[in-house]
Design a protein around this motif. Structure first.
Motif: not given
Ligand code: FAD
Length: 486
Positions: A185-189, A360-365, A424-425
């Motif tokens: 159920g994690a959020q993802y793109i 999506l993780c706590d920080y998105d590089i 995600t970038d």
């Protein structure tokens, strides 16, 4: 009939400390790190061998080093630890060239680290066995059991034992596609376009004649010499422009001379017909090899619009890629000296994706972090390679940090995401997705998953100093221990 309700049933359950989903580039290292830190670790791999896309897509491993020559600075090795140990083990059995430097600079990365993919399969499996990892080959992670943001276990489908439940304290999603994260159920793109490939190994090639042909036609952009079938000083890597670059060169030539490149005697004489067909196949001319008469790989790319959500499109892509392989082989045999006897020696068992879900993780590089050469208080790895070089490259001293937060899956207590799925970038991903970055992430995730499981707290509650100390003790470079110069 639109749906079918599966009957509820009890399935066998097994207990571990750490579950690693996916035994690919990052997953192997994660499992080794977790088991060596003392955790009962299970690695679940869909295929009958480990290695993932590192064996099936790419050529040289990018990169243990920072980019140097191109930016007139000294290059240094910043990834070590288990990733380096794997190379050392391979070198010992003739399964890697070790780290080589180009004789003629190959495009943007002067370093070249090749592995023999078949030797890797055995060496890595033996390392997992030595570390005491329980490996489930031919087993698919099929579902996740989650309560209030915490993963309790995963459901797997083993070809031999059927459906099983693996309970654990910490979980690592190293599936490349982000399967476990999605089930949990994690959020993802989902990127809109998935560039997929089935890279093929071509046998029956005269490497020297082929290279000479590229040289004679001004399309050789780099050469590396190293061990090939046990003999030193052989051509092991040849850089040549991609199809798009070739057409750009042709256009520039046309602008400068008013003549199509193929008509100019001193310039690129590769038949125009071949170049057009090559462009249509999205085919490349560069290759690496550790064996005589062999190319690894001829890359054939294809864009899938709905990679993860359309089974029909995936099936179509598998078939299309095989058609492209056959066309590419015909072209090589017909047009390129040294390839008259070429044949397809191996293909990947399934298409390789360049990009699955971005979890999506706590920080998105972000790419700006990379371009600025940014470091963080919670760096778990240093990295210095960007696939978009020379247009984009790592700033500062040529390194940036991958923070722990970038591999902790958002809103889930005990799930890590490692490998190609973390940014995600798009442009940041063009750096973080590379094999050596994936391996470095794997070591940090495996170590922390084990520390958390053994101390009975969620990963975010383990003091960062404990992780950092353990990583540096295990050979990871985190900016203090001066890396060896190349
Ligand atoms: C065509 C191509 C060329 C590339 N060229 C290069 C290059 O030259 N140099 C470079 O450094 N990088 C290159 N890359 C990028 C790099 O290879 C990948 O980004 C990297 O290997 C991904 O590692 P990973 O651990 O995230 O995934 P993978 O290595 O793909 O590992 C995922 C593993 O999980 C398994 N798996 C997946 N789903 C499940 C499931 N549900 N249950 C159980 N197991 C599962 C898979 O079988 C696989 O073994 C290339 C990529 C591609 C596609």
């Amino acid at each position: 009939m639109k749906t079918y309700t599966e009957p509820a049933r009890s399935i066998p359950a097994k207990c571990f400390d750490v579950v690693v989903a996916g035994g690919g580039t990052a997953g192997v290292v994660a499992a080794l790190a977790a088991a060596r830190t003392g955790a009962r670790t299970v690695l679940i791999e869909a295929k009958g061998y480990v290695g993932g896309t590192m064996l099936e897509g790419g050529t040289t491993l990018h990169s243990f080093f920072t980019l140097g020559k191109l930016f007139e600075r000294e290059s240094k090795q910043v990834v070590r630890g288990i990733a380096q140990e794997i190379i050392d083990r391979l070198v010992a059995v003739g399964g890697s060239t070790g780290h080589l430097t180009d004789a003629v600079n190959c495009d943007y990365d002067e370093h070249c680290t090749l592995i023999d993919v078949e030797k890797y399969k055995l060496v890595a499996a033996e390392m997992l066995e030595e570390a005491g990892v329980t490996v489930y080959f031919n087993t698919l992670v099929a579902d996740a059991d989650v309560t209030a943001g915490r993963l309790n276990g995963v459901v797997v489908q083993s070809r031999v034992e059927g459906r099983l439940y693996f309970k654990a304290a910490a979980f690592i999603d190293a599936t490349g596609w982000g399967d476990l994260s999605a089930y949990a159920g994690a959020q993802y793109i989902e990127p809109e376009e998935y560039s997929v490939a089935n890279s093929v190994g071509i046998g029956g090639i005269d490497v020297e004649r082929y290279t000479q042909y590229l040289r004679d036609n001004n399309v050789l952009s780099g050469v590396t010499y190293g061990p090939r079938d046990g003999r030193e000083g052989q051509i092991v890597r040849v850089g040549a422009p991609f199809h798009k670059v070739l057409s750009t060169l042709m256009a520039q030539h046309y602008k400068a001379t008013g003549k199509p490149a193929a008509q100019e005697a001193d310039s690129n004489r590769i038949p125009l017909d071949f170049q057009k067909k090559m462009a249509a196949l999205a085919m490349t001319l560069g290759f690496t090899t550790m064996h005589d008469n062999y190319f690894m790989y001829l890359k054939l790319n294809q864009v899938m619009k709905k990679g993860l959500t359309s089974q029909a499109e995936m099936t179509k892509a598998e078939l299309n890629l095989r058609r492209k392989q056959s066309e590419a082989l015909k072209l090589l045999r017909e047009y390129i000296p040294g390839c008259e006897n070429a044949f397809i020696a191996r293909s990947a068992p399934t298409l390789c994706t360049r990009r699955g879900r971005s979890v999506l993780c706590d920080y998105d590089i972000k790419n700006e972090d990379i371009l600025a050469g940014r470091h963080f208080e919670d760096d778990i790895a240093y990295f210095g390679f960007h696939d978009c070089a020379p247009k984009m490259h790592v700033g500062g001293d040529g390194t940036y940090g991958i923070p722990l937060r970038a591999i902790l899956v958002r809103d889930l207590d005990n799930l890590f995401a490692v490998g190609m799925m973390i940014s995600t970038d798009y442009y940041a991903y063009m750096s973080t997705r590379n094999t050596v970055s994936c391996m470095a992430q794997g070591q940090a995730a495996g170590t922390l998953a084990a520390l958390a499981a053994l101390s009975g707290v969620p990963p975010r509650q383990v003091p960062f100093k404990d992780l950092r100390d353990k990583l540096t003790q295990d050979g990871v470079y985190l900016g203090e221990n001066e890396p060896p110069r190349n």
